[in-house]
Design an enzyme around this catalytic site. Structure first.
Site, mmCIF file in Angstrom:
data_model
loop_
_atom_site.group_PDB
_atom_site.id
_atom_site.type_symbol
_atom_site.label_atom_id
_atom_site.label_comp_id
_atom_site.label_asym_id
_atom_site.label_seq_id
_atom_site.Cartn_x
_atom_site.Cartn_y
_atom_site.Cartn_z
ATOM 1 N N ASP A 1 26.409 52.078 97.557
ATOM 2 C CA ASP A 1 25.407 51.654 96.575
ATOM 3 C C ASP A 1 24.100 51.279 97.263
ATOM 4 O OD1 ASP A 1 26.915 51.907 94.290
ATOM 5 O OD2 ASP A 1 27.803 49.921 94.480
ATOM 6 N N ASP B 1 28.034 47.017 94.583
ATOM 7 C CA ASP B 1 28.885 46.235 95.473
ATOM 8 C C ASP B 1 29.409 47.047 96.661
ATOM 9 O OD1 ASP B 1 30.458 47.820 93.947
ATOM 10 O OD2 ASP B 1 31.658 46.220 93.058
ATOM 11 N N ASP C 1 26.767 47.654 86.917
ATOM 12 C CA ASP C 1 28.131 48.159 87.082
ATOM 13 C C ASP C 1 28.998 47.595 85.981
ATOM 14 O OD1 ASP C 1 27.922 49.529 89.399
ATOM 15 O OD2 ASP C 1 28.383 47.830 90.690
HETATM 16 P P1 ATP Z 1 32.382 50.502 88.207
HETATM 17 O O1 ATP Z 1 31.578 51.595 88.841
HETATM 18 O O2 ATP Z 1 31.796 50.024 86.971
HETATM 19 O O3 ATP Z 1 32.728 49.420 89.140
HETATM 20 P P2 ATP Z 1 34.955 51.608 88.491
HETATM 21 O O4 ATP Z 1 35.383 50.580 89.436
HETATM 22 O O5 ATP Z 1 35.957 52.056 87.483
HETATM 23 O O6 ATP Z 1 33.691 51.218 87.707
HETATM 24 P P3 ATP Z 1 35.070 53.460 90.626
HETATM 25 O O7 ATP Z 1 35.354 52.395 91.595
HETATM 26 O O8 ATP Z 1 34.173 54.580 90.992
HETATM 27 O O9 ATP Z 1 34.485 52.866 89.314
HETATM 28 O O10 ATP Z 1 36.458 54.058 90.173
HETATM 29 C C1 ATP Z 1 36.531 55.254 89.466
HETATM 30 C C2 ATP Z 1 37.949 55.588 89.166
HETATM 31 O O11 ATP Z 1 38.643 55.798 90.385
HETATM 32 C C3 ATP Z 1 38.700 54.508 88.445
HETATM 33 O O12 ATP Z 1 38.550 54.622 87.070
HETATM 34 C C4 ATP Z 1 40.134 54.785 88.868
HETATM 35 O O13 ATP Z 1 40.697 55.781 88.085
HETATM 36 C C5 ATP Z 1 39.959 55.325 90.265
HETATM 37 N N1 ATP Z 1 40.175 54.288 91.284
HETATM 38 C C6 ATP Z 1 39.600 53.090 91.366
HETATM 39 N N2 ATP Z 1 40.030 52.430 92.455
HETATM 40 C C7 ATP Z 1 40.906 53.209 93.084
HETATM 41 C C8 ATP Z 1 41.689 53.119 94.276
HETATM 42 N N3 ATP Z 1 41.653 52.054 95.039
HETATM 43 N N4 ATP Z 1 42.485 54.158 94.596
HETATM 44 C C9 ATP Z 1 42.513 55.233 93.849
HETATM 45 N N5 ATP Z 1 41.813 55.399 92.717
HETATM 46 C C10 ATP Z 1 41.006 54.422 92.326
#
Ligand code: ATP
Length: 926
Positions: A642, A638, A352
């Site tokens: 997943d 996490d 990740d």
């Molecule tokens: P990784 O998978 O490497 O942890 P990440 O955390 O960016 O990356 P996701 O958690 O899938 O991946 O988030 C994807 C997108 O969703 C983010 O880039 C952001 O734009 C949006 N996002 C993340 N957290 C929130 C939230 N709590 N509420 C709304 N949108 C969110």
């Protein structure tokens, strides 16, 4: 339906103490285990254990040895009248050796198992979100008490039995208790299900939150919880077999069979020698030879006892326990034991981005609210919308730390947004209590946005959406402040090029009764785009070095992230897996990935370095495809969704602050979430394997040497080169001491420059086989040469004389010439010491095996040196004081010196061989 709109006070410190005193703490009392004494004696009972109620069968070989020792005690008793008390020495010596060998190995095995149990206790340290003294805070699961107010969010494991006070869409997996994988739970009487096994408004320890949130009041902790009552079901097994365990079990069996053959041949050889030497007209089966035959049987059994690698399981337990303990220090909590060794065979790590490569220390870097053009956040109606869309459309909380700063609790992205609100003078709790939450779609990496319908403080029904900008943009009909879509996209691109995480905000005023949230989607399409927030999350400082180490270790790294391709590329560049000349072949987005067939993916999979905008199922598929390609895959995760990928991978790695579902599905939990800890797990995995190889190298060399010595010895002389008690001491050295010395060697960096091993490769590699055969043979020949020489010279004068005479007599070896005399106790001491010292020095060779370093490089080998010293001191004590028991006499200093020098050849030989290998390797690399 309001969420957390009541102010819960929770317990005070004093109330917590009182409750704990009255209702106990939240830990489960382990099941009482059998006492160590019982387990120890069980081992000595052999098949008799079966007849004692509640006991298990013990070790059959040890039992045979005991019977043989008792028989020899009887014979000694019969002979003692004529020969005196000294005849008792040998049988007593054997009995002591049996107890000692069993006892020492038993002690260390128990200790290793105990360490596993301790490691598993870490589970009680898991953090739980509670309200105490009116504040949100996180405490360890074990510190929960009856009366605590807990907050449950998706992915959490319910820490104690609790009554739901209020909840939204709560769905619980109760399979650990009732077998029910999905149960609706609610505090409302209308929702109560009279058929349910447990009340609808109760959540139970050990079950998991699948979706929704709840505030609950704990009513039972520890043993009083439902899962506490059925404790046996959740007790962890003492030990679980890993693939390596199984491979070694098989190896152990083969060695055992081989030793039966050797043992049989030894008896046969000794009978043959007896027949050859009979000069008094008696036959070999006459009663007067019973002592000789008992000796033969004991010798045969001793050979089996020595050859059977009882030390192997212990060696693995020790090395696993040691590795697990050290890995824990380096922030790796091993949940499934096989992970330790499989990590060493890993060829690809799918990681990740957020939290693993980056710090997960999110801070709002810049905001671009078109809705606030020229206004401040605390001002008027428009800013109220922005405030509510951040503060009310969120599930996170903030904990006020004593130093006045805020600590985010829950989703870190939302935490960063709440902190930004606070810094701009807006209190999220106030915002939340001013609105009424009507409906909610929680954030998921699957749909990448979150939506909430609220009755705003100005009385309007509002829909707030925040999430991945391109997805939010798709829902919008216009943009506040008159900004164009192009303008927004340019701004996004700009932020993403700086490796920023971007979140977009939008809202829509709803008509009364208008329903815009269906199961997993927002159906409204007239939203107004409010703006973007760029959140900085810097790359962890230690990650680039760790990434380089993995690449040097021939492990491929693939980043799989929910973030945009642009941000992901930037981060990948910063950590060192994305070069400037990298092209689009190396990056793919989730939707593109989904569109490709398995065959197409199999073709391209090696090229792909980044999967951007990925969904959890993409992760599982990526793992599957890589596995089809023959890779050993480790994957990080996490979130609750997943779990399939974590289960699918050879090693699933969950994050310390991940959900308990993810942790449960994983094999290792990285407590500090950092990629560099994953890299350390590889180092430990590889070293663990090496250490077990070292132990095998050492043990099998002794096996070969001792078996050959005794076997050939039984055909060439009347006396055994090694006596039974001596063999048992050698057994103790190799099974127990060597296991401790070699399996707890520190990891050597060298392993991180090699290619990953084949996962199913046979642990005894070719160089090991060669070394075992050659060294074992040489040891046996030298030991036998001295045995032969002693028997063929009138008396022992000096080493040169002995060697010269031995060499001149050697021609009689196969001509059947009889030995001229019995070996004296002093000479027995010399032969025994030569044999043991060979093994002693060979321990150093085994230590240096595949390290590319000299055997005398002792850096970080304290335990090793300590154990080597014990072996040496033990040998000196045995030879000096153990004359009766070991049939030896104290050796003079001069002879000690000669033997040490003579046997030191082993290390010199090893050093020359290592230098040669190093030289060859360098030449190959050139
Ligand atoms: P990784 O998978 O490497 O942890 P990440 O955390 O960016 O990356 P996701 O958690 O899938 O991946 O988030 C994807 C997108 O969703 C983010 O880039 C952001 O734009 C949006 N996002 C993340 N957290 C929130 C939230 N709590 N509420 C709304 N949108 C969110």
């Amino acid at each position: 339906m309001a969420r957390y709109n009541k102010k819960y006070r929770g317990l005070t410190d004093e109330e917590v103490l009182k409750s704990r005193e009255r209702n106990g703490s939240n830990v489960l009392t382990p099941i009482e285990r059998d006492s160590n004494w019982k387990l120890f004696f069980e081992r000595l009972t052999g098949p008799l254990g079966h007849f004692i109620p509640g006991w298990n069968n013990g070790d059959a070989l040890i039992f045979i040895l005991e019977i043989a020792a008792i028989l020899s005690l009887i014979v000694a008793y019969l002979e003692s009248g004529a020969k005196g008390f000294s005849v008792f020495f040998e049988p007593i010596g054997i009995i002591i050796a049996v107890f000692l060998a069993t006892g020492v190995s038993f002690y260390f095995e128990r200790r290793a198992n105990k360490e596993f149990m301790l490691l598993n206790k870490v589970d009680d340290e898991e953090k739980v979100l509670v309200i105490r003294k009116g504040r949100y805070t996180k405490i360890a699961k074990k510190d929960l008490v009856v009366g605590d107010i807990i907050i449950l969010t998706p992915g959490d494991e319910v820490p104690a039995d609790a009554e739901i006070l209020e909840s939204t869409n709560l769905n619980i997996d109760e399979s650990t208790l009732t077998g029910e994988p999905s149960c609706r739970k609610s505090a409302k009487e209308n929702d109560f299900d009279p058929e349910a096994t447990f009340p609808t408004n109760h959540v139970l320890r050990g079950t998991k939150v699948l979706e929704g949130h709840a505030v609950c009041n704990v009513f039972a902790v520890g043993d009083h919880t439902e899962s506490g009552k059925v404790m046996e079901a959740v007790q962890l097994e003492d030990s679980v077999k890993t693939p390596l365990n199984e491979q070694l079990d098989r190896l152990g069996k083969y060695i055992a069979y081989a030793s039966y053959v050797v043992a049989f041949l030894v008896i046969f050889g000794r009978v043959a020698m007896l027949i050859k030497n009979l000069d008094d007209g008696s036959s070999w089966y006459d009663f007067e030879h019973i002592d000789y035959h008992i000796q033969s049987v004991m010798l045969a059994v001793a050979i089996i006892v020595m050859a059977v690698p009882e030390g192997l399981p212990m060696a693995i337990s020790i090395s696993l326990a040691y590795s697990m303990q050290r890995m824990l220090k380096e922030k790796n909590l091993v949940r499934k034991m096989h992970a330790c060794e499989t990590m060493g065979a890993t060829t690809v790590i799918c990681t990740d981005k957020t939290g693993t490569l980056t710090e997960n220390n999110m801070q709002v870097y810049e905001t671009r609210f078109y809705a606030l053009e020229g206004q401040r956040l605390s001002d008027d109606a428009m800013s109220l919308i922005v405030r509510e869309s951040i503060g009310a459309n969120s599930t996170a909380h903030l904990e006020l730390l004593p130093n006045g700063t805020f600590q985010p609790l829950g989703n870190p992205t939302e935490g960063a947004l709440l902190i930004w609100l606070a810094q701009n003078g807006a209190d999220y709790l106030q915002i939340r209590s001013d609105v009424e939450i009507l409906q909610e779609l929680p954030f998921s990496t699957e749909w990448k946005y979150m939506a909430t319908v609220v009755r705003s403080s100005n009385g309007k029904r509002m829909l707030y959406v925040k999430g991945a900008p391109e997805i939010v943009l798709r829902m919008c009909a216009d943009c506040a402040g008159g900004a164009t879509e192009d303008e927004v996209r340019r701004q996004l691109h700009d932020f993403q090029n700086q490796a920023m995480r971007t979140i977009a905000f939008a809202c829509q005023e709803l008509d009364e009764g208008e329903n815009v949230i269906s199961k997993h989607a927002v159906t409204a399409g007239r939203l107004t785009f409010l703006g973007i927030v760029a959140i900085a999350d810097p790359v962890r400082k230690d990650v680039p070095a760790a990434v380089k180490e993995c690449l040097d270790a021939h492990i491929a790294i693939k980043v799989i992230t929910g973030d945009t391709a642009c941000t992901a590329k930037k981060i990948a560049h910063q950590i060192g897996i994305w070069a400037d000349d990298e092209d689009e072949r190396h990056i793919i987005t989730g939707p593109e990935f989904e569109a490709l067939s398995d065959e197409e993916l199999l073709e391209h999979i090696e090229d792909i370095k980044i999967v951007a905008r990925a969904r959890p199922l993409d992760k599982q598929r990526l793992v599957e495809i890589l596995q089809k390609k023959g890779h050993v895959v480790a994957v990080t995760g996490d979130g609750t969704n997943d779990a399939p990928a974590l289960k699918q991978a050879h090693v699933g790695i969950s994050m310390g602050d991940g959900t308990s579902v993810a942790k449960e599905a994983s094999d290792i939990t990285i407590i500090d979430n950092s990629f560099s800890s994953i890299c350390k797990a590889v180092l430990w995995g590889r070293s663990l394997y090496r250490n077990i190889q070292r132990f095998l190298l050492f043990q099998l060399t002794i096996n070969v040497a001792a078996c050959l010595t005794v076997l050939l010895g039984s055909f060439i002389g009347t006396d055994m080169p090694l006596t039974i008690t001596q063999i048992l001491w050698i057994n103790l050295i190799m099974d127990t001491f060597a296991a401790m010395a070699l399996t707890s060697l520190p990891p050597s960096r060298e392993v991180m420059t090699e290619k990953p091993r084949q996962r199913n490769a046979f642990i005894i590699s070719r160089p090991m086989r060669e070394s075992i055969a050659v060294t074992g043979f040489i040891f046996a020949i030298i030991t036998l040469f001295f045995t032969f020489s002693f028997e063929h010279i009138p008396f022992y004068k000096s080493w040169p004389d002995l060697i010269a005479k031995g060499l001149s007599e050697i021609k009689y070896l196969f001509s059947g010439a009889l030995s001229t005399r019995h070996i004296e106790q002093y000479e027995h001491g010399l032969i025994f010491t030569i044999f043991v010292m060979f093994q002693f020095w060979n321990l150093f060779n085994a230590k240096a095996f595949m390290t590319g370093k000299s055997a005398i490089n002792m850096k970080g080998c304290k335990t090793f040196l300590f154990i080597a010293a014990i072996i040496l001191i033990g040998q000196i004590l045995i030879v000096t004081f153990g004359n009766g028991f070991f049939e030896v006499k104290p050796i003079c200093l001069w002879d000690w010196g000669i033997i040490i020098l003579l046997t030191l050849i082993v290390v010199f030989g090893g050093e020359i061989f290592r230098l040669y290998r190093l030289f060859r390797k360098r030449r190959k690399n050139k």
